[in-house]
Design an enzyme around this catalytic site. Sequence first.
Site, PDB file in Angstrom:
ATOM      1  N   ILE A  11      72.669  75.473  34.460  1.00 65.26           N
ATOM      2  CA  ILE A  11      72.713  76.473  35.999  1.00 65.26           C
ATOM      3  C   ILE A  11      72.184  75.606  37.214  1.00 65.26           C
ATOM      4  O   ILE A  11      72.785  76.105  38.146  1.00 65.26           O
ATOM      5  CB  ILE A  11      70.937  77.510  36.001  1.00 65.26           C
ATOM      6  N   VAL A  33      64.581  74.223  32.735  1.00 65.04           N
ATOM      7  CA  VAL A  33      65.444  74.806  33.697  1.00 65.04           C
ATOM      8  C   VAL A  33      64.913  74.383  35.028  1.00 65.04           C
ATOM      9  O   VAL A  33      65.290  73.885  36.314  1.00 65.04           O
ATOM     10  CB  VAL A  33      65.328  75.915  33.597  1.00 65.04           C
ATOM     11  N   ASP A  34      63.055  74.232  35.116  1.00 64.65           N
ATOM     12  CA  ASP A  34      62.627  73.668  36.126  1.00 64.65           C
ATOM     13  C   ASP A  34      62.411  72.169  36.832  1.00 64.65           C
ATOM     14  O   ASP A  34      62.584  72.498  37.658  1.00 64.65           O
ATOM     15  CB  ASP A  34      61.040  74.484  35.996  1.00 64.65           C
ATOM     16  N   SER A 120      62.179  82.178  29.871  1.00 62.50           N
ATOM     17  CA  SER A 120      61.365  82.453  28.703  1.00 62.50           C
ATOM     18  C   SER A 120      61.610  82.190  27.274  1.00 62.50           C
ATOM     19  O   SER A 120      60.793  82.172  26.336  1.00 62.50           O
ATOM     20  CB  SER A 120      60.342  83.858  28.879  1.00 62.50           C
TER      21      SER A 120
END
Length: 169
Positions: A11, A33-34, A120
């Site tokens: 992303i 992804v964080d 999540s």
Amino acid sequence: MMPITLVQGDITRIAADAIVNAANSSLLGGGGVDGAIHRAAGPGLLEECRRLYALGGCRTGDAKLTGGHRLSARYIIHAVGPVWQGGTKGEADLLASCYRRCFEIAAERGVASIAFPAISCGVYRFPVDRAAAISVRETRAALAARPELEVMLVAFGAEIKGAYEAALG
Ligand code: APR
């Protein structure tokens, strides 16, 4: 109405006005992804997130806006999804709320294109098929209200991609 675009990949490399982060309530970064978004956005993102943390961070089911920093995206919208606890603790509603809050923030800021990871579906262990169905349902509802919005659902791996394809029917 714009079609929903399904993309497989990272992303942080997506060109969109806003990309959504699957964050935790501290907003101070993490893995998955964080971690990828914080690495790509650079230290300025953490500085901005520290200010949001000082104001209370972000509740599960809610989302907070920051700048995109070194990302090409103008904004990052940090959504805090629910940890899966078996499905009896309101997890589905909280995940749906994440998507709704991201679309609300995008509308407030006049965002024309937005990319979502599978919130999540990693560390928080939400069943992928259920999460994909919630993601597609909430996206279709948002597009009904804002047909001109461009939405990309970004799958990092083949399992998520398959779940999104099934949910998109
Ligand atoms: N681009 C797109 N999707 C990605 C990327 C990436 N670079 N990296 C991971 N993903 C996918 C994962 O494969 C998963 O399908 O994002 C989805 C969400 O997984 P996580 O990142 O683990 O997020 P989540 O399950 O919501 O857990 C959030 O993990 O990283 C910590 O700080 C974060 O505590 C929070 C928790």
